[in-house]
Design a protein around this motif. Structure first.
Motif, PDB file in Angstrom:
ATOM      1  N   UNK A 149      19.563  57.351  58.527  1.00  6.06           N
ATOM      2  CA  UNK A 149      18.158  57.378  58.920  1.00  6.06           C
ATOM      3  C   UNK A 149      17.716  58.729  59.479  1.00  6.06           C
ATOM      4  N   UNK A 150      18.561  59.739  59.349  1.00  2.31           N
ATOM      5  CA  UNK A 150      18.236  61.087  59.808  1.00  2.31           C
ATOM      6  C   UNK A 150      18.397  62.050  58.648  1.00  2.31           C
ATOM      7  N   UNK A 151      17.383  62.878  58.425  1.00  2.00           N
ATOM      8  CA  UNK A 151      17.452  63.925  57.420  1.00  2.00           C
ATOM      9  C   UNK A 151      17.407  65.291  58.092  1.00  2.00           C
ATOM     10  N   UNK A 152      17.963  66.286  57.432  1.00  2.00           N
ATOM     11  CA  UNK A 152      17.988  67.627  58.018  1.00  2.00           C
ATOM     12  C   UNK A 152      17.860  68.682  56.931  1.00  2.00           C
ATOM     13  N   UNK A 153      17.067  69.708  57.235  1.00  2.00           N
ATOM     14  CA  UNK A 153      16.964  70.889  56.377  1.00  2.00           C
ATOM     15  C   UNK A 153      17.270  72.088  57.263  1.00  2.00           C
ATOM     16  N   UNK A 154      18.341  72.797  56.948  1.00  3.64           N
ATOM     17  CA  UNK A 154      18.767  73.906  57.792  1.00  3.64           C
ATOM     18  C   UNK A 154      18.386  75.244  57.168  1.00  3.64           C
ATOM     19  N   UNK A 155      18.665  76.307  57.903  1.00  2.00           N
ATOM     20  CA  UNK A 155      18.364  77.656  57.427  1.00  2.00           C
ATOM     21  C   UNK A 155      19.137  77.970  56.144  1.00  2.00           C
ATOM     22  N   UNK A 156      20.388  77.528  56.078  1.00  2.00           N
ATOM     23  CA  UNK A 156      21.212  77.710  54.882  1.00  2.00           C
ATOM     24  C   UNK A 156      21.550  76.328  54.339  1.00  2.00           C
ATOM     25  N   UNK A 157      20.791  75.822  53.360  1.00  2.00           N
ATOM     26  CA  UNK A 157      21.013  74.452  52.870  1.00  2.00           C
ATOM     27  C   UNK A 157      22.370  74.304  52.197  1.00  2.00           C
ATOM     28  N   UNK A 158      22.916  73.105  52.278  1.00  2.00           N
ATOM     29  CA  UNK A 158      24.231  72.830  51.699  1.00  2.00           C
ATOM     30  C   UNK A 158      24.063  72.301  50.276  1.00  2.00           C
ATOM     31  N   UNK A 159      24.342  73.152  49.295  1.00  2.00           N
ATOM     32  CA  UNK A 159      24.365  72.722  47.903  1.00  2.00           C
ATOM     33  C   UNK A 159      25.808  72.741  47.417  1.00  2.00           C
TER      34      UNK A 159
END
Length: 313
Positions: A149-159
């Motif tokens: 139930x938690x989403x996150x978008x960081x400075x360096x996304x994890x692909x």
């Protein structure tokens, strides 16, 4: 006089020969013994890690709610990382966040902004204090349910190495192709994906090396949209982008932020701004209020050379 064929001298001589052979064997084995001891010492540390019982475990069953509304309350939290136990990052951090609001955390580097996000996602537990979501202590909630139930978008996304579709689908493994394309459209990613020769089947490479920073961010946002979490964290999601990419990502973030509880770090669009100093919330207020009441925020604003946002936010 009877003399036995095997005399004491013969036995002694044979023993000496065997001893010389054993000594040569031991001499040849010495380098291997050194390697063996090194491997044994290294393996001991590895097995200690393998056998360690984590305090936060997916195997521990907790409460699973029908729905998370999005209210977050951080109560008198103290925290220090295990590797630096005597260096408190948070020192009585308290902050109530109403469901559906946008809260920005601003402050100098190392003041604990990203640590707060890690604690709410329960990558760590507070040393002292508690964090509540929807009137439930997050320690009592099922860990998989909480992080779902938690989403996150960081400075360096994890692909990850794989196709664009694979990377977006991580947000919801049961999503259809139409749902994935709709999420990409909302994230302003469909336009550039459609221009690629393989489109959604394009390989992104390890850590997304085949894509630009703005493209990676929009794929990460599409993943979050597909996940559809009630709580969203944005950790400096546009700080490393050029002006054109930042505008596209900013528009995508505007789409995904609607109707969710948002915590931003170093972001300009927010309902409430919390100024973090020395591990505590020093002041809270709107942009205009803090410009008049907080010397720290005023100095930060002038250093960043920011322009005031419109009153609509």
């Amino acid at each position: 006089m009877f003399v036995p064929k095997t005399s004491y001298f013969q036995i002694l001589w044979k023993s000496i020969k065997w001893f010389r052979v054993d000594c040569r064997s031991l001499t040849h084995a010495t380098p291997d013994m050194q390697t063996f001891n090194q491997a044994k010492a290294a393996g001991n540390e590895v097995f200690q890690i393998i056998q360690r019982k984590p305090t936060i475990s997916y195997e521990a069953k907790g409460i699973v709610l029908d729905k998370i509304i999005g209210n977050i309350e951080i109560r008198e939290v103290y925290f220090a990382y295990p590797s630096r136990e005597h260096n408190l990052i948070l020192q009585g951090f308290s902050l109530p966040i109403r469901a559906g609001t946008v809260v920005a955390l601003v402050g100098s580097s190392g003041c604990g902004k990203s640590t707060i996000i890690s604690l709410i996602e329960r990558f760590h537990d507070p040393s002292i204090g508690d964090i509540y979501i929807g009137n439930h202590n997050i320690k009592d909630l099922d860990l998989k349910f909480l992080q779902k139930n938690i989403g996150a978008v960081s400075q360096e996304p994890s692909l990850f190495a794989g196709t664009i579709m694979d990377n977006i689908k991580i947000g919801n493994m049961n999503a259809s192709k139409e749902q994935i394309e709709r999420a990409a459209l909302t994230a302003n990613a469909h336009s550039f994906i459609s221009l690629l020769p393989e489109q959604y089947s394009t390989e992104v490479g390890e850590r997304g090396v085949q894509l630009s920073g703005g493209q990676k961010q929009r794929i990460a946002i599409a993943r979050v949209i597909l996940k559809d979490p009630p709580i969203l964290f944005l950790d400096e999601a546009t700080s490393a982008l050029d002006s054109e990419s930042e505008k596209l990502v900013q528009d995508a973030l505007e789409n995904v932020m609607k109707g969710r509880t948002i915590i931003l770090i170093a972001h300009r669009i927010s309902d409430i701004i919390a100024v973090v100093e020395n591990g505590v919330v020093a002041e809270t207020g709107t942009h205009r209020e803090l410009l008049h009441s907080s010397n720290f925020y005023n100095k930060l604003f002038n250093m960043q050379n920011l322009t005031p946002e419109s009153d609509s936010r």
